[in-house]
Scaffold this active site. Structure first.
Site, short mmCIF file in Angstrom:
data_model
loop_
_atom_site.label_atom_id
_atom_site.label_comp_id
_atom_site.label_asym_id
_atom_site.label_seq_id
_atom_site.Cartn_x
_atom_site.Cartn_y
_atom_site.Cartn_z
CE LYS A 195 -47.81 26.59 -7.32
NZ LYS A 195 -47.92 27.94 -7.83
CE LYS A 251 -32.32 22.34 -6.52
NZ LYS A 251 -31.84 23.68 -6.89
CE LYS A 291 -38.06 25.67 2.89
NZ LYS A 291 -36.74 26.21 2.58
#
Ligand code: SF4
Length: 329
Positions: free
Chosen positions: A196, A111, A193
């Site tokens: 959204k 991240k 994967k």
């Protein structure tokens, strides 16, 4: 009875990856364990997000969970920020959480890779997860493989805290992973994967037309360039999805017709679309009803938060008592 805790981010409508990878399993588990399910909005603000839609996305997630079969009579369903004890226990745990291990977390590295300035909340994310779980002294946690490292850190935090403040009693359990059977559902691009943020999802509540529009261009085995080229079903995400939505005889037929070029990928996808639409129809119908009654959804969440708080208050008080805080001893 063993207690489980699991959380999901308030991303709005559930997609089939969330459902197959977690929520469908929760619905089964709620009959086997004392179950606590949380919409983790405090986690959701650790990366930039749309402030104006956070509350709506939170309610939409609750609607998806209820429509999918989470039953507020059998499980506790609530929103994380409605139980402030999560953040308070997290702070207590920051005093024992090992900085080196936090920095080595794969998700933290992923991240922060492209961030110029790293918010401390991202580093502390797994500490909040530990607090989420241990606040309810849950001893089992349904997780996908990508969360196993965080759960190991939760166990480490419990061990360290117990050693410091409850050496004789091991007040916090070291929770075990309940590995979710279908934890990694690939997106429609067939690569990453389903997520959204990657735009490769099918929403759980999408209309039959929208499901077909999304499946039609979805990635397949690249060897099937023309209708006459045979394929390898195991290399195709459409085949993987058939295994979740179609009956076994259809799955065998798909494999056979793929290998022998007995049909085209569009035929195969149409069959998948029909199976998916049929499977999801009752969930969609329940969600439509719930969307017409937002007050009832909010009331269910408030009642869930109250039940969660009654456990959380007790745990936090005991943690503070053992740490010697004024007012708790
Ligand atoms: S026939 Fe079906 S399983 Fe085979 S490559 Fe095409 S979509 Fe995939």
């Amino acid at each position: 009875m063993d207690r489980i805790f699991s959380g999901i981010q308030p991303t709005g409508d559930l997609h089939i990856g969330n459902w197959l990878g977690a929520v469908r399993n929760w619905v089964t588990l709620q009959d086997q364990f004392a179950s606590i399910f949380c919409i983790v909005d405090l986690h959701a603000v650790t990366l930039p997000y749309e402030v104006s839609s956070l509350a709506a996305r939170t309610r939409d997630m609750a609607i998806g969970l209820l429509a999918a079969g989470i039953d507020p009579e059998r499980a506790i369903l609530f929103v994380q920020s409605a139980v402030p004890e999560h953040a308070e226990l997290e702070w207590l745990f920051t005093t024992v959480a090992p900085l080196g291990e936090l920095e080595r977390m794969t998700q933290f590295k992923d991240k922060t890779e492209k961030l110029e300035s790293v918010p401390a909340g991202l580093l502390c994310y797994p500490i909040l997860q530990a607090a989420d779980i241990l606040l309810y002294r849950a001893n089992k946690v349904p997780v996908g493989e990508d969360q196993v490292q965080h759960l190991e850190l939760t166990r480490e935090i419990a061990r360290r805290w117990n050693t410091a403040y409850a050496p004789e009693a091991a007040y916090f359990p070291e929770p075990q992973a309940l590995l979710t059977p279908a934890s990694r559902i690939k997106g429609l691009d067939g690569k990453a994967k389903m997520s959204k943020s990657l735009g490769n999802t099918i929403g759980l509540l999408e209309s039959p037309e929208a499901i077909w529009e999304k499946l039609r261009p979805a990635a397949t085995d690249p060897a099937r360039v023309t209708r006459k080229d045979p394929g390898t079903p195991e290399l195709c995400n459409i085949y993987a999805l058939h295994q979740y939505f179609s009956p076994p005889e259809t799955v065998s037929e798909v494999a056979d017709k793929c290998r022998t070029a007995g049909w085209g990928c569009l035929d195969c996808k149409r069959r998948l679309a029909d199976a998916m639409i049929g499977t999801l129809a009752p969930i969609r119908a329940r969600a439509t009803e719930l969307k017409r009654a937002p007050d009832a959804v909010d009331a269910a969440l408030a009642q869930g938060a109250e039940r969660a708080r009654s456990i959380a208050r007790e745990t936090l008080h005991e943690a503070k008592r053992r740490m010697g805080f004024f007012g708790a001893v």
